[in-house]
Design an enzyme around this catalytic site. Structure first.
Site, PDB file in Angstrom:
ATOM      1  CG  ASN A  64      -1.817   1.286   1.277  1.00  0.00           C
ATOM      2  OD1 ASN A  64      -2.242   2.039   0.540  1.00  0.00           O
ATOM      3  ND2 ASN A  64      -1.714   1.226   2.546  1.00  0.00           N
ATOM      4  N   GLY A  88       2.112   1.891  10.906  1.00  0.00           N
ATOM      5  CA  GLY A  88       3.266   3.454  10.405  1.00  0.00           C
ATOM      6  C   GLY A  88       3.487   3.708  11.919  1.00  0.00           C
ATOM      7  CB  SER A 113       5.283  -1.866  12.136  1.00  0.00           C
ATOM      8  OG  SER A 113       4.385  -0.859  11.827  1.00  0.00           O
TER       9      SER A 113
HETATM   10  C1  PEP Z   1      -0.629  -0.291   5.215  1.00  0.00           C
HETATM   11  O1  PEP Z   1      -0.594   0.715   5.026  1.00  0.00           O
HETATM   12  O2  PEP Z   1      -2.020  -0.665   5.496  1.00  0.00           O
HETATM   13  C2  PEP Z   1       0.078  -0.369   6.688  1.00  0.00           C
HETATM   14  C3  PEP Z   1       0.836  -1.509   7.068  1.00  0.00           C
HETATM   15  O3  PEP Z   1       1.188   0.804   6.494  1.00  0.00           O
HETATM   16  P1  PEP Z   1       2.901   0.694   7.248  1.00  0.00           P
HETATM   17  O4  PEP Z   1       3.826  -1.674   6.783  1.00  0.00           O
HETATM   18  O5  PEP Z   1       3.429   1.008   7.458  1.00  0.00           O
HETATM   19  O6  PEP Z   1       2.512   0.264   8.744  1.00  0.00           O
END
Ligand code: PEP
Length: 253
Positions: A9, A171, A211
């Site tokens: 994403n 995030g 993350s």
């Molecule tokens: C996401 O945007 O679906 C996501 C899981 O972001 P991140 O991996 O940065 O936590």
């Protein structure tokens, strides 16, 4: 046997040119990764460049959101047939950032998933609890509500992919432990069996998101009910995302 899915994403990052460059690099890096479905979801404006760059490769392209109507007076919105015509095959629905900042609800998730399936595309439908809900011991109740109100009607459709994304892990650099992820994934599979039958539950791909990094994906994927990852930050770099795809394949072979 469920084929793992690793989906990236990209949120509101990368212009069309940047997206094309990253996907070309990624396609080279994952050319030998069989047995894993790889999806990249750039912003709407980069979809044509992404589809062009991914043509003939193992990488599929998805959108990050959609409207549930086929057309209409909805300024700023994008309909699923518009996404389909560009050659995208997946649409993320119900991401927590959409729920938090743009008024997405379980009811709109239900309508969007229906629209994506009607167009022959694959929805990646997100569910997940906030930190406050987890600390209040409401995690499973929240997930049950999100599934019953947003996804129940669609569980029997093979194209549907579900992503468990604890909001507190998105995030933040704070990944759920493999045991925490497995507990929720097992719960979601059991709930699916209750609502749609055991064969549907056995075939449903449930991704973990929050993350995920190259060094955390293997332990998560080692859990029996974790069928892949929805990856934000670590999917923006082709090498890091490719590494996650390799680890996912190694773990589920
Ligand atoms: C996401 O945007 O679906 C996501 C899981 O972001 P991140 O991996 O940065 O936590």
């Amino acid at each position: 046997m469920r084929t793992p899915v690793i989906a990236g994403n990209w949120k509101m990052y990368k212009t069309a040119r940047e997206a094309g460059e990253t996907i070309r690099l990624l396609c080279d890096l994952v050319a030998d990764v069989s047995g894993v479905e790889i999806v990249v979801c750039p912003p709407f404006t980069a979809l044509p460049a992404a589809v062009e760059a991914a043509r003939g490769s193992r990488v599929a392209v998805g959108a990050q959101d959609c409207h549930w109507e086929k057309a209409g007076a909805f300024t700023g919105e994008v309909a699923v047939p518009m996404i389909a015509e560009l050659g995208a095959s997946h649409v993320i629905v119900g991401h927590s950032e959409r729920r938090q900042y743009f008024g997405e609800t379980d009811a709109t998730v239900d309508k969007k998933v229906e629209a994506v399936l009607a167009a022959g595309l694959c929805p990646i439908a997100c569910v997940g609890e906030t930190l406050k809900e987890r600390e209040a011991g409401q995690t499973l109740a929240v997930l049950e509500r999100q599934v019953r109100d947003g996804l129940a009607r669609h569980l029997g459709t093979r194209a549907l992919v579900v992503a468990y994304e604890p909001v507190w892990a998105i995030g933040t650099g704070k990944t759920a432990t493999p045991a925490q992820a497995q507990e929720v994934h097992a719960f979601l599979r059991k709930l699916t069996a209750k609502l749609a039958g055991q064969p549907v539950a056995d075939g449903l791909r449930i991704l973990y998101g929050g993350s995920v990094k190259p060094d955390t994906i293997s332990a998560l994927m080692a859990e029996p009910d974790v069928d892949g990852g929805l990856v934000g930050g670590a999917s923006l770099d082709a090498a890091s995302f490719a590494k996650i795809c390799f680890c996912a394949r190694a773990q589920k072979q």
